[in-house]
Design a protein around this motif. Structure first.
Motif, mmCIF file in Angstrom:
data_model
loop_
_atom_site.group_PDB
_atom_site.id
_atom_site.type_symbol
_atom_site.label_atom_id
_atom_site.label_comp_id
_atom_site.label_asym_id
_atom_site.label_seq_id
_atom_site.Cartn_x
_atom_site.Cartn_y
_atom_site.Cartn_z
ATOM 1 N N ALA A 5 25.388 4.211 -19.701
ATOM 2 C CA ALA A 5 26.697 3.770 -20.187
ATOM 3 C C ALA A 5 26.526 3.344 -21.636
ATOM 4 C CB ALA A 5 27.207 2.603 -19.338
ATOM 5 N N PRO A 6 27.605 3.334 -22.423
ATOM 6 C CA PRO A 6 27.481 2.945 -23.829
ATOM 7 C C PRO A 6 26.906 1.531 -24.025
ATOM 8 C CG PRO A 6 29.628 3.921 -23.433
ATOM 9 C CD PRO A 6 28.958 3.771 -22.097
ATOM 10 N N GLU A 7 27.162 0.632 -23.078
ATOM 11 C CA GLU A 7 26.714 -0.757 -23.218
ATOM 12 C C GLU A 7 25.373 -1.020 -22.549
ATOM 13 O OE1 GLU A 7 29.621 -0.117 -21.401
ATOM 14 O OE2 GLU A 7 30.927 -0.052 -23.138
ATOM 15 N N GLY A 8 24.802 -0.049 -21.843
ATOM 16 C CA GLY A 8 23.551 -0.243 -21.114
ATOM 17 C C GLY A 8 23.457 0.757 -19.976
ATOM 18 N N TRP A 9 23.305 0.259 -18.753
ATOM 19 C CA TRP A 9 23.184 1.105 -17.576
ATOM 20 C C TRP A 9 24.102 0.595 -16.477
ATOM 21 C CZ3 TRP A 9 20.219 5.385 -17.835
ATOM 22 C CH2 TRP A 9 19.294 5.457 -18.869
ATOM 23 N N LEU A 10 24.691 1.513 -15.706
ATOM 24 C CA LEU A 10 25.456 1.137 -14.526
ATOM 25 C C LEU A 10 24.532 1.255 -13.324
ATOM 26 C CD1 LEU A 10 28.825 2.979 -15.167
ATOM 27 C CD2 LEU A 10 28.349 0.539 -15.382
ATOM 28 N N PHE A 11 24.345 0.154 -12.623
ATOM 29 C CA PHE A 11 23.481 0.108 -11.456
ATOM 30 C C PHE A 11 24.346 0.083 -10.206
ATOM 31 C CE2 PHE A 11 21.366 -2.780 -8.323
ATOM 32 C CZ PHE A 11 20.393 -1.887 -7.906
ATOM 33 N N GLY A 12 24.232 1.121 -9.385
ATOM 34 C CA GLY A 12 24.939 1.172 -8.107
ATOM 35 C C GLY A 12 24.029 0.598 -7.035
ATOM 36 N N ALA A 13 24.312 -0.620 -6.603
ATOM 37 C CA ALA A 13 23.456 -1.317 -5.644
ATOM 38 C C ALA A 13 23.461 -0.609 -4.295
ATOM 39 C CB ALA A 13 23.936 -2.754 -5.480
ATOM 40 N N PRO A 14 22.316 -0.592 -3.608
ATOM 41 C CA PRO A 14 22.290 -0.029 -2.254
ATOM 42 C C PRO A 14 23.177 -0.853 -1.332
ATOM 43 C CG PRO A 14 20.071 -0.571 -3.020
ATOM 44 C CD PRO A 14 21.024 -1.067 -4.037
ATOM 45 N N SER A 31 11.704 -1.474 -10.245
ATOM 46 C CA SER A 31 10.481 -1.972 -9.619
ATOM 47 C C SER A 31 10.783 -2.624 -8.276
ATOM 48 C CB SER A 31 9.790 -2.960 -10.549
ATOM 49 O OG SER A 31 8.691 -3.543 -9.919
ATOM 50 N N GLN A 32 11.844 -3.400 -8.208
ATOM 51 C CA GLN A 32 12.218 -4.058 -6.962
ATOM 52 C C GLN A 32 12.622 -3.037 -5.892
ATOM 53 O OE1 GLN A 32 15.257 -6.679 -8.427
ATOM 54 N NE2 GLN A 32 13.850 -8.416 -8.559
ATOM 55 N N LEU A 33 13.329 -1.997 -6.282
ATOM 56 C CA LEU A 33 13.730 -0.963 -5.328
ATOM 57 C C LEU A 33 12.515 -0.249 -4.754
ATOM 58 C CD1 LEU A 33 16.802 0.610 -7.114
ATOM 59 C CD2 LEU A 33 16.816 -0.544 -4.906
ATOM 60 N N ARG A 34 11.545 0.038 -5.597
ATOM 61 C CA ARG A 34 10.346 0.731 -5.130
ATOM 62 C C ARG A 34 9.487 -0.155 -4.236
ATOM 63 N NH1 ARG A 34 9.159 3.407 -10.689
ATOM 64 N NH2 ARG A 34 10.432 5.259 -10.501
ATOM 65 N N ALA A 56 0.815 -1.208 0.000
ATOM 66 C CA ALA A 56 0.000 0.000 0.000
ATOM 67 C C ALA A 56 0.855 1.267 0.000
ATOM 68 C CB ALA A 56 -0.918 -0.001 1.219
ATOM 69 N N LEU A 57 2.076 1.176 0.522
ATOM 70 C CA LEU A 57 2.920 2.354 0.651
ATOM 71 C C LEU A 57 4.227 2.134 -0.099
ATOM 72 C CD1 LEU A 57 3.525 5.077 2.041
ATOM 73 C CD2 LEU A 57 4.472 3.770 3.934
ATOM 74 N N ARG A 58 4.561 3.052 -0.955
ATOM 75 C CA ARG A 58 5.843 2.995 -1.661
ATOM 76 C C ARG A 58 6.693 4.125 -1.134
ATOM 77 N NH1 ARG A 58 5.439 0.213 -7.190
ATOM 78 N NH2 ARG A 58 3.594 -0.992 -6.867
ATOM 79 N N VAL A 85 23.849 -3.338 -16.443
ATOM 80 C CA VAL A 85 22.568 -3.980 -16.702
ATOM 81 C C VAL A 85 21.975 -3.473 -18.019
ATOM 82 C CG1 VAL A 85 22.066 -4.352 -14.261
ATOM 83 C CG2 VAL A 85 21.280 -2.282 -15.358
ATOM 84 N N ALA A 86 21.092 -4.274 -18.609
ATOM 85 C CA ALA A 86 20.395 -3.916 -19.849
ATOM 86 C C ALA A 86 19.105 -3.163 -19.510
ATOM 87 C CB ALA A 86 20.071 -5.175 -20.638
ATOM 88 N N ASP A 87 18.409 -2.660 -20.519
ATOM 89 C CA ASP A 87 17.179 -1.899 -20.304
ATOM 90 C C ASP A 87 16.119 -2.711 -19.564
ATOM 91 O OD1 ASP A 87 18.088 0.445 -21.468
ATOM 92 O OD2 ASP A 87 17.432 -0.159 -23.469
ATOM 93 N N ALA A 88 15.946 -3.976 -19.935
ATOM 94 C CA ALA A 88 14.940 -4.820 -19.279
ATOM 95 C C ALA A 88 15.295 -5.044 -17.812
ATOM 96 C CB ALA A 88 14.821 -6.155 -19.998
ATOM 97 N N GLN A 89 16.578 -5.231 -17.529
ATOM 98 C CA GLN A 89 17.014 -5.424 -16.149
ATOM 99 C C GLN A 89 16.840 -4.143 -15.338
ATOM 100 O OE1 GLN A 89 20.922 -6.719 -17.316
ATOM 101 N NE2 GLN A 89 20.571 -8.750 -16.422
ATOM 102 N N LYS A 90 17.038 -2.988 -15.985
ATOM 103 C CA LYS A 90 16.870 -1.712 -15.306
ATOM 104 C C LYS A 90 15.427 -1.558 -14.829
ATOM 105 C CE LYS A 90 17.098 3.251 -15.845
ATOM 106 N NZ LYS A 90 16.330 4.169 -16.613
#
Length: 61
Positions: A20-29, A53-56, A4-6, A43-48
């Motif tokens: 990034a040129p190859e996709g996205w750089l994800f800095g994990a919490p 979604s998982q972070l939210r 219910a709460l995000r 990570v690729a666009d689909a993984q981003k």
């Protein structure tokens, strides 16, 4: 089960992802008391979309 709460606002992508040129750089919490650079993954666009979604949906309590 939907939450219910995000706690993270829209636009969280800017905090965790950099283009990034190859996709996205994800800095994990990282845990609160860990010093030094956070782990970074390419990570690729689909993984981003999935990671954002998982972070939210994560229960940050």
């Amino acid at each position: 089960m939907a939450r219910a709460l995000r706690l993270l606002p829209p636009g969280v992508e800017g905090q965790y992802f950099k283009a990034a040129p190859e996709g996205w750089l994800f800095g994990a919490p990282r845990p609160w008391l860990v010093f030094g650079p956070r782990p970074t993954y390419l990570v690729a666009d689909a993984q981003k979309a999935k990671r954002t979604s998982q972070l939210r949906d994560f229960d940050w309590r």
